[in-house]
Enzyme design. Structure first.
Site, PDB file in Angstrom:
ATOM      1  N   GLU A   1      38.967  35.142  44.746  1.00 16.43           N
ATOM      2  CA  GLU A   1      37.767  34.744  45.497  1.00 16.43           C
ATOM      3  C   GLU A   1      37.515  35.766  46.599  1.00 16.43           C
ATOM      4  OE1 GLU A   1      38.098  30.713  46.804  1.00 16.43           O
ATOM      5  OE2 GLU A   1      38.535  29.976  44.780  1.00 16.43           O
TER       6      GLU A   1
ATOM      7  N   ILE B   1      35.493  39.354  38.554  1.00 14.17           N
ATOM      8  CA  ILE B   1      36.068  38.757  37.358  1.00 14.17           C
ATOM      9  C   ILE B   1      35.732  39.623  36.132  1.00 14.17           C
ATOM     10  CG2 ILE B   1      36.188  36.668  35.937  1.00 14.17           C
ATOM     11  CD1 ILE B   1      37.329  36.487  38.902  1.00 14.17           C
ATOM     12  N   SER B   2      36.788  40.094  35.466  1.00  8.94           N
ATOM     13  CA  SER B   2      36.592  40.924  34.274  1.00  8.94           C
ATOM     14  C   SER B   2      35.952  40.069  33.187  1.00  8.94           C
ATOM     15  CB  SER B   2      37.929  41.481  33.782  1.00  8.94           C
ATOM     16  OG  SER B   2      38.548  42.205  34.813  1.00  8.94           O
TER      17      SER B   2
ATOM     18  N   ARG C   1      52.282  41.280  33.269  1.00 10.00           N
ATOM     19  CA  ARG C   1      52.481  42.533  34.010  1.00 10.00           C
ATOM     20  C   ARG C   1      53.027  43.623  33.094  1.00 10.00           C
ATOM     21  NH1 ARG C   1      54.001  39.699  39.788  1.00 10.00           N
ATOM     22  NH2 ARG C   1      51.829  39.552  40.435  1.00 10.00           N
TER      23      ARG C   1
ATOM     24  N   ARG D   1      44.868  77.763  27.885  1.00  6.76           N
ATOM     25  CA  ARG D   1      44.354  78.429  29.084  1.00  6.76           C
ATOM     26  C   ARG D   1      45.279  79.577  29.498  1.00  6.76           C
ATOM     27  NH1 ARG D   1      39.827  79.457  32.001  1.00  6.76           N
ATOM     28  NH2 ARG D   1      40.246  79.529  34.244  1.00  6.76           N
TER      29      ARG D   1
ATOM     30  N   HIS E   1      44.179  71.092  35.101  1.00  9.05           N
ATOM     31  CA  HIS E   1      42.966  71.636  34.487  1.00  9.05           C
ATOM     32  C   HIS E   1      42.178  72.513  35.465  1.00  9.05           C
ATOM     33  CE1 HIS E   1      43.517  68.540  31.372  1.00  9.05           C
ATOM     34  NE2 HIS E   1      42.595  69.149  30.655  1.00  9.05           N
TER      35      HIS E   1
ATOM     36  N   GLU F   1      46.190  42.310  38.872  1.00  7.60           N
ATOM     37  CA  GLU F   1      47.437  41.704  38.361  1.00  7.60           C
ATOM     38  C   GLU F   1      48.613  41.970  39.317  1.00  7.60           C
ATOM     39  OE1 GLU F   1      46.942  39.565  36.264  1.00  7.60           O
ATOM     40  OE2 GLU F   1      48.968  39.103  35.573  1.00  7.60           O
ATOM     41  N   GLY F   2      48.304  41.934  40.615  1.00  5.39           N
ATOM     42  CA  GLY F   2      49.319  42.158  41.648  1.00  5.39           C
ATOM     43  C   GLY F   2      49.247  43.581  42.167  1.00  5.39           C
TER      44      GLY F   2
ATOM     45  N   GLU G   1      51.730  46.784  46.600  1.00  4.94           N
ATOM     46  CA  GLU G   1      52.451  46.287  47.791  1.00  4.94           C
ATOM     47  C   GLU G   1      52.984  44.870  47.555  1.00  4.94           C
ATOM     48  OE1 GLU G   1      49.292  47.673  47.887  1.00  4.94           O
ATOM     49  OE2 GLU G   1      50.266  49.596  48.232  1.00  4.94           O
TER      50      GLU G   1
HETATM   51  C1  LIG Z   1      37.908  45.899  38.503  1.00  6.43           C
HETATM   52  C2  LIG Z   1      38.593  44.626  38.888  1.00  6.43           C
HETATM   53  C3  LIG Z   1      38.842  43.641  37.943  1.00  6.43           C
HETATM   54  C4  LIG Z   1      39.435  42.439  38.316  1.00  6.43           C
HETATM   55  N1  LIG Z   1      39.588  41.440  37.390  1.00  6.43           N
HETATM   56  C5  LIG Z   1      39.998  40.215  37.799  1.00  6.43           C
HETATM   57  C6  LIG Z   1      39.977  39.102  36.904  1.00  6.43           C
HETATM   58  O1  LIG Z   1      39.623  39.229  35.731  1.00  6.43           O
HETATM   59  N2  LIG Z   1      40.340  37.888  37.383  1.00  6.43           N
HETATM   60  C7  LIG Z   1      40.734  37.693  38.683  1.00  6.43           C
HETATM   61  O2  LIG Z   1      41.043  36.561  39.044  1.00  6.43           O
HETATM   62  N3  LIG Z   1      40.781  38.732  39.547  1.00  6.43           N
HETATM   63  C8  LIG Z   1      40.411  39.981  39.151  1.00  6.43           C
HETATM   64  N4  LIG Z   1      40.410  41.027  40.027  1.00  6.43           N
HETATM   65  C9  LIG Z   1      40.876  40.818  41.403  1.00  6.43           C
HETATM   66  C10 LIG Z   1      42.224  41.452  41.702  1.00  6.43           C
HETATM   67  O3  LIG Z   1      43.242  40.755  41.058  1.00  6.43           O
HETATM   68  C11 LIG Z   1      42.365  41.504  43.224  1.00  6.43           C
HETATM   69  O4  LIG Z   1      41.477  42.511  43.688  1.00  6.43           O
HETATM   70  C12 LIG Z   1      43.780  41.786  43.680  1.00  6.43           C
HETATM   71  O5  LIG Z   1      44.605  40.685  43.420  1.00  6.43           O
HETATM   72  C13 LIG Z   1      43.861  42.121  45.172  1.00  6.43           C
HETATM   73  O6  LIG Z   1      43.203  41.183  45.942  1.00  6.43           O
HETATM   74  P1  LIG Z   1      42.109  41.652  47.047  1.00  6.43           P
HETATM   75  O7  LIG Z   1      41.202  42.588  46.369  1.00  6.43           O
HETATM   76  O8  LIG Z   1      41.571  40.469  47.685  1.00  6.43           O
HETATM   77  O9  LIG Z   1      42.944  42.514  48.084  1.00  6.43           O
HETATM   78  P2  LIG Z   1      43.792  41.941  49.326  1.00  6.43           P
HETATM   79  O10 LIG Z   1      44.712  40.873  48.861  1.00  6.43           O
HETATM   80  O11 LIG Z   1      42.913  41.673  50.462  1.00  6.43           O
HETATM   81  O12 LIG Z   1      44.663  43.242  49.654  1.00  6.43           O
HETATM   82  C14 LIG Z   1      44.156  44.363  50.371  1.00  6.43           C
HETATM   83  C15 LIG Z   1      45.338  45.302  50.658  1.00  6.43           C
HETATM   84  O13 LIG Z   1      46.293  44.631  51.478  1.00  6.43           O
HETATM   85  C16 LIG Z   1      47.571  44.593  50.857  1.00  6.43           C
HETATM   86  N5  LIG Z   1      48.185  43.288  51.161  1.00  6.43           N
HETATM   87  C17 LIG Z   1      47.725  42.070  50.806  1.00  6.43           C
HETATM   88  N6  LIG Z   1      48.551  41.110  51.257  1.00  6.43           N
HETATM   89  C18 LIG Z   1      49.544  41.728  51.925  1.00  6.43           C
HETATM   90  C19 LIG Z   1      50.693  41.276  52.629  1.00  6.43           C
HETATM   91  N7  LIG Z   1      50.992  39.976  52.727  1.00  6.43           N
HETATM   92  N8  LIG Z   1      51.503  42.191  53.190  1.00  6.43           N
HETATM   93  C20 LIG Z   1      51.219  43.512  53.090  1.00  6.43           C
HETATM   94  N9  LIG Z   1      50.147  44.006  52.448  1.00  6.43           N
HETATM   95  C21 LIG Z   1      49.316  43.125  51.861  1.00  6.43           C
HETATM   96  C22 LIG Z   1      47.282  44.775  49.377  1.00  6.43           C
HETATM   97  O14 LIG Z   1      48.386  45.320  48.691  1.00  6.43           O
HETATM   98  C23 LIG Z   1      46.103  45.731  49.411  1.00  6.43           C
HETATM   99  O15 LIG Z   1      46.553  47.039  49.564  1.00  6.43           O
HETATM  100  C24 LIG Z   1      39.844  42.250  39.662  1.00  6.43           C
HETATM  101  C25 LIG Z   1      39.622  43.251  40.612  1.00  6.43           C
HETATM  102  C26 LIG Z   1      38.992  44.417  40.247  1.00  6.43           C
HETATM  103  C27 LIG Z   1      38.724  45.452  41.319  1.00  6.43           C
END
Ligand SMILES: Cc1cc2nc3c(=O)[nH]c(=O)nc-3n(C[C@H](O)[C@H](O)[C@H](O)COP(=O)(O)OP(=O)(O)OC[C@H]3O[C@@H](n4cnc5c(N)ncnc54)[C@H](O)[C@@H]3O)c2cc1C
Length: 553
Positions: free
Chosen positions: A132, A167-168, A249, A274, A349, A374-375, A378
């Site tokens: 979300e 969401i993919s 994963r 090359r 390249h 998928e995680g 970090e």
């Molecule tokens: C192209 C794409 C496809 C996706 N597809 C799906 C999908 O099909 N379904 C779905 O449900 N989601 C999907 N996602 C979402 C994706 O799983 C999330 O973007 C991801 O889990 C990270 O969450 P966030 O973007 O809110 O980043 P955040 O959780 O806000 O993280 C931001 C940064 O802070 C770091 N961080 C977060 N928490 C901590 C902590 N406690 N301590 C230290 N560092 C921390 C993170 O590692 C990251 O570097 C997709 C995202 C993208 C971009």
């Protein structure tokens, strides 16, 4: 997951060959470049892949529901091959698998039969809606709600309200699994496309995987019948999601492997053609040993860890999320190394790598996502470190010492004794962290996660090299490298792991204010002595990669 034999080798090989054939026809390089440039998801091609024409989705569905009943090992091989083509397309196929996961794990027999049967028969596409706007890594912060709707005092349905982000397959899926808060906690719901109040935003304009459709979802008073609550029991959503992390994963790890190798293989081919400084770049040691060899080594190290983990999952070890830490290690290393390999392939390249024609810049943009979804890396470092930290405490420090002992007894040439050194150093770094209470610093904890990944992967690679030498690799294992080359790869990686654990361990322990004890506890002389022979082993790996006269392959 219970034990599974998965596909037999012939069926897996057939699926991989059909995939290659399908892709050569439907998604040649030029078409993928155009789709990437125009930011278009080739929905028809994806539907053909997940339909009668190819049926790749059947690998992920159990036989009892009309699928082929592939296991984790099969999934890793298929995902790597898909990712070599395009990580966006691979993501779209994976999204259906991920979307059905809650059903596979937590649904009633009736729900499984209905939905998995429909995927197998009709090739419908799924999406997985967990993230979300304000709940990404921390799904506990989710706000989407599912309010029970009662008729005559009985819950007959749910009314869902909220928003899902990134969401993919978001705007192309036929069916969605949506995580929402019920009175008893997070729960999965099945929502069909076209449900009243359910809509998706325009696709995101992304850095990479532009062939994959990614969109936000809006749920405004979307009513679903009670039978669309997965498992017909509220509050089990997060545990259902976590139970399959080991498996999912491994699949995303395979994307990192596929993207990294595809970029590297393009660089290898380019460097043989090359000519600079009077000879092909492939003959320049300063080029190969910086831009090619270390990346090939790390990717094969990640592969060893993945194959070991997939084998264990297929043997039934992953029940209830038991191998989630291993899934995290595999994904962390394979995706970080895949990303680094693609970056190096651009450099390899030169200016041509920076333009679109050679595809490496596209692969680099594509593979980047694997370190986020998928995680994130970090979060994986945290997952790995927390679990192994507990093991260190529970065993009073014996966890890695025992593992080091087992590796030390392996033949020298497979890298086992140097991998042992890495794990011996890890035990010392963890102990110094315990005594100094250093994991109160989150950074130290997460750096330990990285060191664990390197040290454990060195062990897995040594075991793989030894198995290859004994002709005992798993039947469906990747066999690109001959045993002699694999042994050289293992020795190079084990040296890196041992040095990294010792030096970076010392860096963070001393950085947190506790230097003296660790400096004496670490076998630094042996770690440095183990570096001897590194360059000749790198030469061997380069020869294997380029199929040269003195080849070890
Ligand atoms: C192209 C794409 C496809 C996706 N597809 C799906 C999908 O099909 N379904 C779905 O449900 N989601 C999907 N996602 C979402 C994706 O799983 C999330 O973007 C991801 O889990 C990270 O969450 P966030 O973007 O809110 O980043 P955040 O959780 O806000 O993280 C931001 C940064 O802070 C770091 N961080 C977060 N928490 C901590 C902590 N406690 N301590 C230290 N560092 C921390 C993170 O590692 C990251 O570097 C997709 C995202 C993208 C971009």
């Amino acid at each position: 997951m219970t034990a599974t034999e998965g596909l037999d080798r012939e069926t897996l090989d057939m699926m991989l060959a059909s995939l290659d054939e399908f892709v050569a026809e439907a998604l040649p390089d030029q078409r993928r470049l155009e789709l990437d440039h125009e930011d278009i998801c080739p929905e028809e091609t994806i539907r053909a892949m997940c339909g009668d024409e190819l049926g790749v989705h059947l690998v992920f569905i159990p036989e009892e529901y009309g699928g082929l009943g592939g296991g984790a090992f099969d999934s890793y091989r298929v995902c790597e091959r898909l990712a070599r083509v395009d990580i966006g397309v691979a993501t779209s196929v994976f999204a259906t698998f991920l979307g059905t996961d809650p059903i596979l794990i937590g649904a009633t027999a009736e729900q499984r039969k209905l939905w998995l049967g429909r995927i197998a028969e009709e090739g419908i596409l799924f999406a997985y809606g967990a993230t979300e706007p304000e709940a990404g890594s921390d799904l506990g912060a989710m706000k989407t709600t599912a309010t029970p709707v009662e008729t005559d005092g009985e819950v007959t349905g749910y009314r869902i309200n909220g928003r899902k982000q990134w969401i993919s397959n978001g705007s192309i899926a036929d069916v969605y699994t949506i995580l929402a808060l019920t009175p008893a906690g997070p729960s999965w719901f099945i929502v069909e496309k076209g449900a009243e109040g359910f809509s998706s935003a325009s696709p995101e304009d992304k850095h990479g995987i532009r062939l994959s459709n990614t969109a936000a979802l809006f749920l405004d008073d979307v009513e679903v019948p009670a039978e669309n609550l997965v498992g017909r029991e509220e509050g089990r959503g997060l545990s259902q999601a976590q139970q399959v992390f080991g498996y999912t994963r491994v699949m995303v790890a395979a994307f990192g492997l596929g993207g990294g190798w595809e970029a590297l293989d393009r660089a290898i081919a380019y460097s043989t053609e090359r000519v600079q400084g009077g000879a092909p770049l492939s003959t320049k040691q300063g080029y190969t040993h910086k831009l090619i060899v270390p990346h090939a080594v790390r990717l094969e190290a990640a592969r060893a860890f993945l194959e070991e983990t997939a084998t264990r999952i297929d043997a039934g070890e992953g029940v209830g999320g038991a191998l989630n830490t291993e899934g995290a290690i595999g994904k962390y290393l394979a995706t970080e190394c895949g990303n680094a390999a693609a970056e190096a392939a651009i450099q390899a390249h030169g200016g041509y790598g920076y333009t679109r024609e050679y595809l490496v810049e596209k692969i680099k943009r594509d593979v980047r996502i694997t370190m986020i979804y998928e995680g994130t890396s970090e979060i994986l470092e945290m997952t790995i470190a927390r679990d192994r930290w507990q093991q260190h405490l529970k065993t009073s420090g014996a966890y890695y010492r025992d593992r080091a002992q087992a590796l030390a007894g392996m033949p020298d040439d497979c890298g086992g004794p140097t991998a042992a050194l890495a794990q011996e150093c890890l035990a010392a770094v963890m102990e110094a962290s315990r005594v100094g209470r250093l994991t109160r610093n989150q950074h130290v904890l997460l750096r330990l996660g990285e060191l664990v990944a390197y040290a454990e992967t060195a062990g897995a690679l040594a075991r793989r090299a030894a198995a290859a030498a004994a002709g005992a690799l798993p039947d469906k294992a990747d066999t690109r490298f001959a045993p002699v080359a694999l042994a050289a790869i293992s020795r190079v990686f084990a040296r890196e792991a041992a040095l990294k654990v010792a030096e970076e361990g010392l860096r963070w322990v001393s950085g947190a204010g506790a230097w003296a004890d660790l400096a004496t506890a670490l076998p630094l002389d042996r770690v440095h002595a183990a570096q001897s022979g590194l360059l000749s082993d790198m030469n061997l790996v380069a020869d294997a990669l380029y199929g040269r006269e003195a080849s070890a392959a």
